[in-house]
Scaffold this motif. Structure first.
Motif, mmCIF file in Angstrom:
data_model
loop_
_atom_site.group_PDB
_atom_site.id
_atom_site.type_symbol
_atom_site.label_atom_id
_atom_site.label_comp_id
_atom_site.label_asym_id
_atom_site.label_seq_id
_atom_site.Cartn_x
_atom_site.Cartn_y
_atom_site.Cartn_z
ATOM 1 N N PRO A 106 0.839 -1.214 0.000
ATOM 2 C CA PRO A 106 0.000 0.000 0.000
ATOM 3 C C PRO A 106 0.871 1.260 0.000
ATOM 4 N N THR A 107 0.462 2.239 -0.780
ATOM 5 C CA THR A 107 1.221 3.480 -0.906
ATOM 6 C C THR A 107 0.310 4.597 -1.377
ATOM 7 N N LYS A 108 0.671 5.817 -1.054
ATOM 8 C CA LYS A 108 -0.050 6.995 -1.543
ATOM 9 C C LYS A 108 0.694 7.648 -2.702
ATOM 10 N N ALA A 109 1.644 6.948 -3.261
ATOM 11 C CA ALA A 109 2.479 7.516 -4.321
ATOM 12 C C ALA A 109 1.766 7.584 -5.665
ATOM 13 N N PHE A 110 0.675 6.802 -5.810
ATOM 14 C CA PHE A 110 0.003 6.728 -7.106
ATOM 15 C C PHE A 110 -1.430 7.222 -7.006
ATOM 16 N N ARG A 111 -1.807 8.102 -7.910
ATOM 17 C CA ARG A 111 -3.178 8.597 -7.944
ATOM 18 C C ARG A 111 -4.068 7.659 -8.762
ATOM 19 N N GLU A 112 -3.487 6.942 -9.699
ATOM 20 C CA GLU A 112 -4.207 5.974 -10.530
ATOM 21 C C GLU A 112 -3.299 4.756 -10.694
ATOM 22 N N PRO A 113 -3.373 3.779 -9.792
ATOM 23 C CA PRO A 113 -2.372 2.705 -9.771
ATOM 24 C C PRO A 113 -2.600 1.579 -10.761
ATOM 25 N N PRO A 178 2.543 11.380 -16.900
ATOM 26 C CA PRO A 178 2.691 11.092 -15.470
ATOM 27 C C PRO A 178 1.365 10.954 -14.725
ATOM 28 N N TYR A 179 0.270 10.665 -15.443
ATOM 29 C CA TYR A 179 -1.043 10.670 -14.807
ATOM 30 C C TYR A 179 -1.185 9.662 -13.668
ATOM 31 N N GLY A 180 -0.420 8.600 -13.673
ATOM 32 C CA GLY A 180 -0.542 7.618 -12.614
ATOM 33 C C GLY A 180 0.095 8.050 -11.307
ATOM 34 N N LEU A 181 0.966 9.054 -11.350
ATOM 35 C CA LEU A 181 1.719 9.479 -10.180
ATOM 36 C C LEU A 181 0.969 10.543 -9.388
ATOM 37 N N GLU A 182 0.949 10.419 -8.079
ATOM 38 C CA GLU A 182 0.403 11.471 -7.234
ATOM 39 C C GLU A 182 1.283 12.709 -7.381
ATOM 40 N N GLY A 183 0.660 13.822 -7.745
ATOM 41 C CA GLY A 183 1.427 15.029 -8.016
ATOM 42 C C GLY A 183 1.753 15.226 -9.478
ATOM 43 N N ILE A 184 1.491 14.213 -10.290
ATOM 44 C CA ILE A 184 1.711 14.252 -11.747
ATOM 45 C C ILE A 184 3.161 14.679 -12.028
ATOM 46 N N ASN A 185 3.369 15.821 -12.690
ATOM 47 C CA ASN A 185 4.739 16.224 -13.026
ATOM 48 C C ASN A 185 5.589 16.527 -11.791
ATOM 49 N N ALA A 186 4.926 16.892 -10.692
ATOM 50 C CA ALA A 186 5.665 17.254 -9.474
ATOM 51 C C ALA A 186 5.994 16.048 -8.598
ATOM 52 N N SER A 187 5.616 14.843 -9.023
ATOM 53 C CA SER A 187 5.875 13.661 -8.210
ATOM 54 C C SER A 187 7.373 13.449 -8.016
ATOM 55 N N PRO A 188 7.800 13.161 -6.786
ATOM 56 C CA PRO A 188 9.223 12.870 -6.565
ATOM 57 C C PRO A 188 9.662 11.557 -7.216
ATOM 58 N N LEU A 189 8.706 10.728 -7.625
ATOM 59 C CA LEU A 189 9.048 9.469 -8.276
ATOM 60 C C LEU A 189 9.341 9.639 -9.773
ATOM 61 N N LYS A 190 8.978 10.773 -10.324
ATOM 62 C CA LYS A 190 9.150 10.979 -11.760
ATOM 63 C C LYS A 190 10.636 11.105 -12.099
ATOM 64 N N GLU A 191 11.124 10.196 -12.920
ATOM 65 C CA GLU A 191 12.538 10.181 -13.291
ATOM 66 C C GLU A 191 12.784 10.786 -14.667
ATOM 67 N N MET A 192 11.790 10.723 -15.531
ATOM 68 C CA MET A 192 11.947 11.250 -16.881
ATOM 69 C C MET A 192 11.831 12.774 -16.885
ATOM 70 N N ALA A 193 12.674 13.421 -17.674
ATOM 71 C CA ALA A 193 12.620 14.877 -17.797
ATOM 72 C C ALA A 193 11.526 15.334 -18.753
ATOM 73 N N PHE A 194 10.926 14.392 -19.481
ATOM 74 C CA PHE A 194 9.885 14.713 -20.452
ATOM 75 C C PHE A 194 8.797 13.656 -20.370
#
Length: 341
Positions: A106-113, A178-194
């Motif tokens: 369980p995690t809150k990292a994803f808005r649409e898992p 990045p729609y699956g990530l909580e925070g979308i582009n601002a998610s700390p999990l986002k590794e891609m620059a684009f």
């Protein structure tokens, strides 16, 4: 993107199934919305008396439909609830795979898992865009054995693979917003620059098709596979791009094929999202107001409107049925034309 969770009101003819959704009795299926004719050219596509039939409801955000000819059923995702559903005329809807796109703790990292876009490869295996796992996976529909096809580009993990289109060669075009990530582009999990559009070649290598789109979403190939369409679900730039492809599968030319800003400003629900085509090259593009029926030259000739945002669409059954994953419902409409399946 995920709408607000709603309460579900069922008619007297509806049966409640596991998961909280319902399937209406065949003899009393309700109809929703209607067809808006913007050009006489739509008469070759949809009969004047065509109705949009609701098949099931109660989902949170239905997505990614794909018809499985070998078995005669439809698979589709409910992204926020992490489920792939199966629907058939005889059996209605049922849970097919759970979890569908995230199988971690369980995690809150994803808005649409959950899973999003689905497709079949040449062998009939299911290809799944997994938001939470951040992969594209291949699932054998008979054994349910899963293999991860790819999860990163140049050492960096994808954000949340969203949709995919499979070429006859086995090449896979896919989008990674990045729609699956909580925070979308601002998610700390986002590794891609684009937020990219990619091509996975049959040999397994991956190349970038376009790294300049803000929110690439739905993707589809023309019947001759010489053109790639990509929907951009950006409220500040809701467009559908077209890429003319060279022999290597990469673009030699790109252009805005359809600009949906006027429809968006007019208040039509939804943004450019899922795409499919018929055998004559007409594009069925979910966007503001419903499924936009667009000719190969970019003319909007009609809208299939369910009265709610439509995430995606796909042809199935005998090729004349267009299935619609529309917010909280699954629906279908019969067409005169034949779709690519």
């Amino acid at each position: 993107m995920t709408p607000t969770r709603r309460s579900i009101t069922l008619g007297a003819s509806a049966a409640v199934l596991a998961g909280g959704f319902s399937v209406s009795a065949h003899a009393a299926r309700p109809t929703v919305g209607g067809i808006r004719r913007l050009s006489p050219a739509l008469d070759a596509v949809i009969a004047p008396d065509a109705r949009i039939e609701q098949l099931a409801d109660g989902f949170v955000w239905s997505e990614g439909p794909v018809w499985v000819k070998d078995g005669g059923y439809l698979l589709f995702s409910d992204v926020p609830t992490n489920i792939i559903y199966r629907w058939s005329e005889a059996e209605g809807a049922s849970v097919f795979i759970k979890p569908s796109g995230y199988d971690g703790p369980p995690t809150k990292a994803f808005r649409e898992p959950g899973s999003n876009g689905l497709a079949l490869d040449a062998s009939g295996a299911l290809l799944v865009c997994e938001h939470g796992n951040r992969t594209i996976a291949r699932i054998d529909l008979k054994t349910r054995q899963k293999t991860v096809l790819l999860d990163r580009y140049q050492g960096k993990k994808f954000s949340s693979p969203n949709d995919l289109a499979v070429a006859k060669s086995g090449a896979i075009y896919f989008t990674d917003p990045p729609y699956g990530l909580e925070g979308i582009n601002a998610s700390p999990l986002k590794e891609m620059a684009f937020n990219g559009v990619y091509l996975r070649r049959p040999d397994g290598s991956v190349v970038v098709v376009d790294d300049k789109l803000t929110f690439p979403n739905g993707v589809a190939l023309s019947p001759d596979e010489k053109r790639l369409y990509v929907a951009v679900s950006d409220p500040d730039g809701p467009v559908i791009m077209a890429y003319d492809l060279g022999l290597d599968g990469l673009p030699v030319k790109s252009q805005i094929f359809f600009d949906a800003m006027a429809l968006h400003k007019a208040g039509g629900p939804g943004l450019p999202d899922g795409l499919c085509l018929d055998t004559e090259g007409r594009l069925y593009a979910t966007g503001p107001g419903g499924v936009l029926v667009i000719t190969p030259t970019g003319e909007l000739i009609g809208v299939i409107d369910t009265g709610r945002p439509i995430a995606n669409c796909a042809f199935g059954e005998d090729g004349h049925t267009l299935f619609l994953t529309a917010d909280d419902i699954l629906a279908r409409v019969r067409l005169k034309t034949t779709g690519l399946i």
